[in-house]
Design a protein around this motif. Structure first.
Motif, mmCIF file in Angstrom:
data_model
loop_
_atom_site.group_PDB
_atom_site.id
_atom_site.type_symbol
_atom_site.label_atom_id
_atom_site.label_comp_id
_atom_site.label_asym_id
_atom_site.label_seq_id
_atom_site.Cartn_x
_atom_site.Cartn_y
_atom_site.Cartn_z
ATOM 1 N N ILE A 115 32.558 41.276 32.000
ATOM 2 C CA ILE A 115 31.956 39.938 31.966
ATOM 3 C C ILE A 115 32.213 39.203 33.279
ATOM 4 O O ILE A 115 31.312 38.547 33.828
ATOM 5 N N LEU A 116 33.424 39.314 33.786
ATOM 6 C CA LEU A 116 33.771 38.644 35.040
ATOM 7 C C LEU A 116 32.891 39.128 36.188
ATOM 8 O O LEU A 116 32.309 38.320 36.931
ATOM 9 N N ILE A 117 32.784 40.433 36.347
ATOM 10 C CA ILE A 117 32.010 40.980 37.461
ATOM 11 C C ILE A 117 30.532 40.658 37.308
ATOM 12 O O ILE A 117 29.819 40.449 38.297
ATOM 13 N N ARG A 118 30.084 40.579 36.077
ATOM 14 C CA ARG A 118 28.679 40.252 35.835
ATOM 15 C C ARG A 118 28.330 38.868 36.379
ATOM 16 O O ARG A 118 27.211 38.626 36.837
ATOM 17 N N HIS A 119 29.281 37.960 36.336
ATOM 18 C CA HIS A 119 29.008 36.576 36.732
ATOM 19 C C HIS A 119 29.675 36.170 38.036
ATOM 20 O O HIS A 119 29.374 35.102 38.572
ATOM 21 N N TYR A 120 30.565 37.008 38.540
ATOM 22 C CA TYR A 120 31.375 36.582 39.678
ATOM 23 C C TYR A 120 30.602 36.621 40.986
ATOM 24 O O TYR A 120 29.863 37.542 41.289
ATOM 25 N N SER A 121 30.813 35.612 41.777
ATOM 26 C CA SER A 121 30.323 35.585 43.158
ATOM 27 C C SER A 121 31.066 34.478 43.871
ATOM 28 O O SER A 121 31.584 33.552 43.251
ATOM 29 N N THR A 122 31.135 34.569 45.189
ATOM 30 C CA THR A 122 31.751 33.515 45.969
ATOM 31 C C THR A 122 30.684 32.867 46.822
ATOM 32 O O THR A 122 29.847 33.539 47.415
ATOM 33 N N HIS A 123 30.708 31.554 46.864
ATOM 34 C CA HIS A 123 29.655 30.822 47.554
ATOM 35 C C HIS A 123 29.717 31.008 49.067
ATOM 36 O O HIS A 123 28.700 31.090 49.732
ATOM 37 N N ASP A 124 30.944 31.088 49.610
ATOM 38 C CA ASP A 124 31.063 31.209 51.063
ATOM 39 C C ASP A 124 31.094 32.654 51.526
ATOM 40 O O ASP A 124 30.950 32.934 52.708
ATOM 41 N N GLN A 125 31.280 33.595 50.579
ATOM 42 C CA GLN A 125 31.280 35.014 50.921
ATOM 43 C C GLN A 125 30.419 35.764 49.901
ATOM 44 O O GLN A 125 30.940 36.434 49.015
ATOM 45 N N PRO A 126 29.112 35.673 50.012
ATOM 46 C CA PRO A 126 28.231 36.264 48.997
ATOM 47 C C PRO A 126 28.342 37.770 48.868
ATOM 48 O O PRO A 126 27.958 38.338 47.850
ATOM 49 N N ASP A 127 28.892 38.440 49.878
ATOM 50 C CA ASP A 127 29.009 39.897 49.805
ATOM 51 C C ASP A 127 30.255 40.333 49.037
ATOM 52 O O ASP A 127 30.421 41.511 48.740
ATOM 53 N N VAL A 128 31.141 39.388 48.748
ATOM 54 C CA VAL A 128 32.360 39.716 48.005
ATOM 55 C C VAL A 128 32.024 39.771 46.516
ATOM 56 O O VAL A 128 31.597 38.784 45.932
ATOM 57 N N VAL A 129 32.195 40.933 45.913
ATOM 58 C CA VAL A 129 31.770 41.105 44.523
ATOM 59 C C VAL A 129 32.942 41.169 43.550
ATOM 60 O O VAL A 129 32.742 41.224 42.351
ATOM 61 N N VAL A 130 34.169 41.199 44.055
ATOM 62 C CA VAL A 130 35.335 41.192 43.173
ATOM 63 C C VAL A 130 36.333 40.160 43.688
ATOM 64 O O VAL A 130 36.465 39.954 44.900
ATOM 65 N N PRO A 131 37.033 39.493 42.780
ATOM 66 C CA PRO A 131 38.035 38.517 43.214
ATOM 67 C C PRO A 131 39.232 39.189 43.872
ATOM 68 O O PRO A 131 39.602 40.311 43.522
ATOM 69 N N LYS A 132 39.821 38.492 44.802
ATOM 70 C CA LYS A 132 40.988 39.011 45.516
ATOM 71 C C LYS A 132 42.288 38.325 45.101
ATOM 72 O O LYS A 132 43.368 38.880 45.269
ATOM 73 N N HIS A 133 42.171 37.116 44.571
ATOM 74 C CA HIS A 133 43.359 36.349 44.213
ATOM 75 C C HIS A 133 43.185 35.795 42.802
ATOM 76 O O HIS A 133 42.271 35.012 42.540
ATOM 77 N N VAL A 134 44.062 36.228 41.906
ATOM 78 C CA VAL A 134 43.948 35.894 40.480
ATOM 79 C C VAL A 134 45.217 35.203 40.020
ATOM 80 O O VAL A 134 46.330 35.587 40.403
ATOM 81 N N ALA A 135 45.055 34.174 39.192
ATOM 82 C CA ALA A 135 46.202 33.515 38.565
ATOM 83 C C ALA A 135 46.097 33.679 37.056
ATOM 84 O O ALA A 135 45.003 33.618 36.490
ATOM 85 N N PHE A 136 47.232 33.878 36.423
ATOM 86 C CA PHE A 136 47.284 33.917 34.960
ATOM 87 C C PHE A 136 48.282 32.868 34.512
ATOM 88 O O PHE A 136 49.474 32.947 34.834
#
Length: 331
Positions: A115-136
């Protein structure tokens, strides 16, 4: 309960009976009695139900609030017990399957990742398809979501785990300290998330655990805080449920997610307890103290992660699970 249908009245009666049995237990630490009662509770709440928790009588609402706190306490004891057991192994991550609900986490994390990858994108780096920094937030003594995501799905991302309990972080850090990879990518912070401000802007994705805010007022305060300090466009993920599963965790209504655009809500209709909510921080600053202008007709959101239930086997949760997807739309 005269306004309830016969089946709903029976459900409420059953839940109240289980609550009274649980409330009489001397301890909620794992035991045969504890496991049996919580398994019975989850089994009772799993079947699809049209019950509207908010319309129940005040006495039932009070019972439900007490039950939610008991569920949270039992879950904390369960995690602490198995974290301590796992830490007794030289390489704890090689023995995660001793936790009886480990495979549930594998399936749920796969669903959340998809679900995350289906919706994830970064506005300033559109080519980045996976998050690099995650908080839980609210990672606890057994941070299986972070461990599974870091091990199998987000293999290059850093994971910052926040918990207000120092002992929980100490137990959690012992699980990954012997792993060459995760020990370099997983970090534990003993802090109240309400005291974390600009640091939240560093994360592409923030997961909010069910045990953060055990009543709705507390949880809404946390959500408002995240909306204020998370980076514009960052993603917030919550576990939720609906129907009778709201007896297990506090309900968060869509309008409580002020400052976020709700992208999707996935409601499994089988024995999978957890729904998954994904929302994106509004790209512009939002005053989270006024009534939100998005009135989303998508039912209730219930952050939840109950460990006393089983998931149905599935190789691809998004394809094979019976899921309702509700897309949030702006007015």
């Amino acid at each position: 309960m005269g306004s309830l249908h016969h089946e709903e009245a029976d459900l409420v009666t059953k839940v109240c009976e289980i609550y009274h049995k649980i409330s009489k237990l001397k301890t909620l630490k794992p035991s045969t009695d504890v496991n049996t009662l919580f398994t019975e509770l989850v089994t009772t709440c799993i079947p699809p139900s049209s019950i509207n928790i908010t319309t129940l009588p005040q006495t039932i609402q009070e019972t439900r609030s007490k039950l939610i706190r008991l569920c949270g306490e039992a879950e904390g004891h369960l995690e602490a017990h198995f974290s301590t057991l796992l830490a007794s192994y030289p390489n704890p991550l090689n023995h995660l399957d001793v936790f009886p609900y480990y495979y549930n986490y594998l399936k749920l994390s796969q669903l959340e990742f998809d679900i995350l990858i289906r919706h994830y994108s970064t506005h300033d780096q559109p080519d980045v398809v996976v998050p690099k920094h995650v908080a839980f937030v609210g990672s606890g003594p057994l941070p299986l979501t972070s461990i599974v995501l870091a091990s199998y799905h987000l293999k290059e991302a850093s994971f910052h785990n926040y918990d207000i309990d120092h002992s929980a972080n100490t137990m959690a850090s012992r699980l990954i300290s012997s792993d060459d990879d995760l020990s370099k990518r997983m970090f534990f912070h003993t802090m109240d998330i309400m005291e974390v401000t600009d640091g939240l802007k560093e994360y592409d994705v923030v997961f909010l655990a069910a045990l953060v805010g055990m009543d709705i007022d507390e949880k809404v305060k946390v959500i408002k805080h995240l909306a204020k300090y998370m980076a514009p466009g960052a993603v917030l993920m919550l576990r939720s449920a609906h129907g009778a599963r709201a007896f297990l965790y506090p309900v968060v209504n869509p309008e409580d997610l002020q400052g976020f655009e709700v992208l999707s809500i996935f409601h499994p209709q089988d024995e999978v307890i957890n729904s998954v909510v994904i929302a994106r921080k509004d790209p512009v600053a939002v005053d989270t103290d006024h009534n939100h202008h998005h009135q989303l007709g998508i039912g209730s959101i219930l952050p939840s992660c109950c460990k006393y239930g089983d998931f149905q086997a599935s190789n691809n949760p998004l394809n094979q699970m019976n899921i309702i997807e509700e897309l949030a739309m702006e007015e």
